[in-house]
Design a protein around this motif. Structure first.
Motif, PDB file in Angstrom:
ATOM      1  N   ALA A   1       0.828   0.386   5.262  1.00  0.00           N
ATOM      2  CA  ALA A   1      -0.039  -0.339   6.141  1.00  0.00           C
ATOM      3  C   ALA A   1       0.644  -1.246   7.037  1.00  0.00           C
ATOM      4  O   ALA A   1       0.136  -2.483   7.156  1.00  0.00           O
ATOM      5  N   LEU A   2       1.899  -1.000   7.497  1.00  0.00           N
ATOM      6  CA  LEU A   2       2.381  -1.850   8.459  1.00  0.00           C
ATOM      7  C   LEU A   2       1.592  -1.771  10.070  1.00  0.00           C
ATOM      8  O   LEU A   2       0.723  -0.843  10.120  1.00  0.00           O
ATOM      9  N   TYR A   3       1.615  -3.045  10.408  1.00  0.00           N
ATOM     10  CA  TYR A   3       1.081  -3.162  11.869  1.00  0.00           C
ATOM     11  C   TYR A   3       1.816  -2.565  12.962  1.00  0.00           C
ATOM     12  O   TYR A   3       2.763  -2.884  13.167  1.00  0.00           O
TER      13      TYR A   3
ATOM     14  N   PHE B   1       0.864  -1.278  -0.110  1.00  0.00           N
ATOM     15  CA  PHE B   1       0.131   0.208   0.110  1.00  0.00           C
ATOM     16  C   PHE B   1       0.892   1.100   0.205  1.00  0.00           C
ATOM     17  O   PHE B   1       1.998   1.456   0.609  1.00  0.00           O
ATOM     18  N   GLN B   2       0.208   2.273  -0.191  1.00  0.00           N
ATOM     19  CA  GLN B   2       0.940   3.583  -0.419  1.00  0.00           C
ATOM     20  C   GLN B   2       1.339   4.114   1.210  1.00  0.00           C
ATOM     21  O   GLN B   2       2.492   4.627   1.001  1.00  0.00           O
ATOM     22  N   SER B   3       0.493   3.659   1.953  1.00  0.00           N
ATOM     23  CA  SER B   3       0.960   4.310   3.352  1.00  0.00           C
ATOM     24  C   SER B   3       1.794   3.111   3.989  1.00  0.00           C
ATOM     25  O   SER B   3       2.085   3.145   5.299  1.00  0.00           O
TER      26      SER B   3
END
Lengths: 333, 290
Positions: free
Chosen positions: A85-87, A81-83
């Protein structure tokens, strides 16, 4: 392994149709880049393939099997994902292990895959850190690691480099290209940056308002853009478009000439103008030329040694063999 | 704010509020401590001799004291469990797109605007009353014996009333926390094959941890001093069944006009509150860092 076919796929949000009927074939092992201006539907198209959005009508096939109604997890696709989206509350190791944990992969197999992914992505020293303690490039690599360990049929990248600074972007671009060479897995990559598209793609899909304007290899698109939009979108700086009599002389409604295909001179040439802004990059110089009587501004590219300054008169000669001719409907003649 | 002069100016300018706050807290605290060592009963005017720890020993050996401690803890824990559990469920529901979302959200927040005395009265007279209450009607409609909540299960009833009041607060905090969760994280988890329940457990709940901490800390502070609900409904009874520490102090000091004893009780309450606070900070305070 990773052949994806879209047939007559459409997507509407309420009354607004963002993807009109669209056909696209992505072959196994290809690096396909969706490129287009913002809001052109390229991310939506990627999310349709991922299964994060439902198609309004049409079919999606992955490896010849119907996948239109499959939930995202069953499509064997991995997305970056662009961000990223790591936890944020999990260590890098746990982040990478998460998809395997959800798939009930045995512990020792998990450890082995994490090990090899970390080695491939230079993350071995960071496995026990939290994402918050990593730099942007490292986070990006963790996101890619999390995608790799699933051994997916295809990777989906949603503008993955747009949050990185320029130097890092070039580095990650190379890393992703290398990754593609090594894994030979299908990759679909969404970007609005045509430089990324040109440098990475096997096949570029140029989108505008949900329509596919052209599909082809980067050089195909550069050399033979199918219409004005593709001609203007691919290539940096943009192609110059000239209308009116000059174009009519070439039997076209519009002619296009790339800045790098114009010869410049201080003394003689076909067209004359006045330099408004000159940008010197060292290796190249770009001149924005006004008062040519052809278009508002003509951009030319010359080697770095040539120095025109603001207000100088400049003469330009286009290379006839590099002229692109377009009809009144915007299509290539 | 890095030069010496600016730092000095900053100190000078915040000093009035600091001094005011200190005075505001220290003078009452000091007076409470002072009174707690005196024999000071308003029914026995005269000099107020210094009696050392006599007030404390009377307060701590009071038959209601142990009951009050356990009731206080049961009240705080019970309400925390109900409001956080219910708050998470409500927040998850309210986060779904639905028709009339704005109105529903306002309705959910509404109980928080009702003052404790009023809500306790409403509950006592309209819901829990064994003759006229809605629950009594419901029981009768089902052919059951009406249940006298406030007499049979006084503490549970009060936990219910207080939970009803604090549920909106927990819901509100948890809902905003839930809305700040990056949707790409949920989508990534979905791509990673996480089922809804695992998405909740592995992604949402850790994200909510900080908000839950805030709810626990703030609610604990207020729940330790629940008073109006008890005064209005059960008066601490039957016996000491619904007396918490705050109510016990009220009984000791105001009903018996014993300032010394009440002050001693207040000091005990302060110490207990601080013990609870230390435990809380130890257990969950680390969630607030980073």
């Amino acid at each position: 392994m990773g052949k994806i076919t879209l047939s007559q796929v459409t997507k509407s949000f309420g009354d607004v149709q963002v993807i009109p009927p669209l056909d696209l074939e992505i072959n196994d092992g290809e690096f396909v880049v969706f490129v287009g201006p913002s809001g052109c539907g390229k991310s939506t198209l990627l999310r349709l393939i991922a299964g994060l959005e439902d198609v309004t009508s049409g079919r999606i096939e992955i490896d010849g099997a119907e996948a239109t109604e499959l939930p995202p997890a069953k499509r064997r696709l991995a997305m970056v994902f662009q961000s990223y989206a790591l936890y944020p509350h999990m260590s890098v190791r746990k982040n990478i292990a998460f998809p395997m944990k959800m798939a009930n992969v045995p512990e020792d197999e998990q450890a082995r895959r994490i090990e090899s992914a970390a080695k491939a992505l230079n993350l071995t020293d960071y496995l026990d850190r939290k994402p918050g303690q990593l730099s942007g490039g490292q986070r990006q690599r963790v996101a890619i690691g999390r995608a790799i360990v699933r051994e997916p049929a295809a990777f989906l990248f949603d503008e993955p480099l747009s949050n990185l600074d320029a130097a890092l972007r070039v580095g990650m671009r190379l890393e992703i290209s290398e990754l593609h060479e090594r894994l030979a897995t299908t990759m679909i990559y969404v970007t609005h940056d045509q430089v990324e598209a040109m440098t990475m793609a096997d096949k570029i899909v140029v989108l505008r308002a949900g329509h596919i304007e052209q599909v082809g290899s980067p050089l195909d698109l550069y050399r033979a853009p199918r219409n004005l939009f593709v001609a203007g979108f691919i290539g940096s700086p943009k192609m110059n478009f000239i209308e009116g009599q000059t174009a009519a002389a070439h039997g076209a409604h519009t002619i296009g000439i790339r800045p790098e295909h114009i010869e410049v001179s201080a003394t003689e040439g076909l067209w004359q103008g006045r330099v408004a802004v000159s940008e010197h990059l060292g290796s190249d110089s770009f001149f924005h030329v006004h008062d040519t009587g052809l278009a508002d501004v003509i951009t030319v590219r010359a080697s770095g040694e040539i120095g025109f300054r603001h207000g100088d008169t400049i003469f330009m000669t286009p290379r006839e063999d590099q002229l692109h001719r377009f009809g009144a409907d915007g299509l290539r003649l | 704010m890095s030069t010496k002069a600016s730092r000095a100016a900053a100190r000078l300018m915040i000093s009035p509020s600091v001094i005011l706050l200190l005075g505001w807290m220290l003078i009452p605290l000091g007076l409470t401590l002072y009174f707690s060592f005196l024999r000071y009963n308003l029914l026995m005017p005269g000099d107020n001799p210094f009696v050392g720890l006599e007030n404390y020993s009377y307060f701590l050996t009071d038959p209601g004291f142990t009951a009050a401690i356990w009731n206080t803890l049961a009240l705080v824990l019970g309400v925390l469990v109900i409001t956080i559990g219910g708050g998470i469920v409500l927040a998850l529901l309210l986060d779904q797109p639905m028709w009339g979302q704005g109105i529903v959200r306002i309705l959910v927040i509404a109980p928080f605007f009702v003052m404790p005395t009023v809500s306790a009265l409403v509950w006592k007279n309209m819901f829990l009353n064994p003759v006229n209450g809605l629950f009594a009607h419901l029981f009768k409609a089902l052919g059951l014996q009406p249940y006298d909540f406030l007499a049979q299960a006084p503490l549970l009833s009060i936990i219910g009333i207080v939970s009803w009041q604090w549920l909106p607060f927990a819901t509100l905090i948890l809902l905003t926390a839930l809305q700040s969760l990056d949707s790409e994280q949920l989508e990534a988890a979905e791509m990673d094959g996480a089922k809804p329940l695992s998405r909740f457990w592995h992604i949402m709940l850790p994200h909510l941890a900080r908000a839950i901490t805030v709810v626990v800390l703030i609610q604990t502070i207020f729940l330790l001093s629940v008073f109006a609900e008890i005064l209005v409904t059960t008066n601490g009874g039957p016996g000491y069944a619904s007396t918490n520490l705050t109510y016990l102090i009220y009984v000791q000091s105001l009903l018996q006009y014993d300032v010394g004893m009440g002050s001693a009780g207040g000091v005990v309450a302060i110490i207990l509150a601080n013990i609870v606070a230390i435990f809380l900070m130890r257990m969950i305070g680390k969630n607030l860092e980073a």
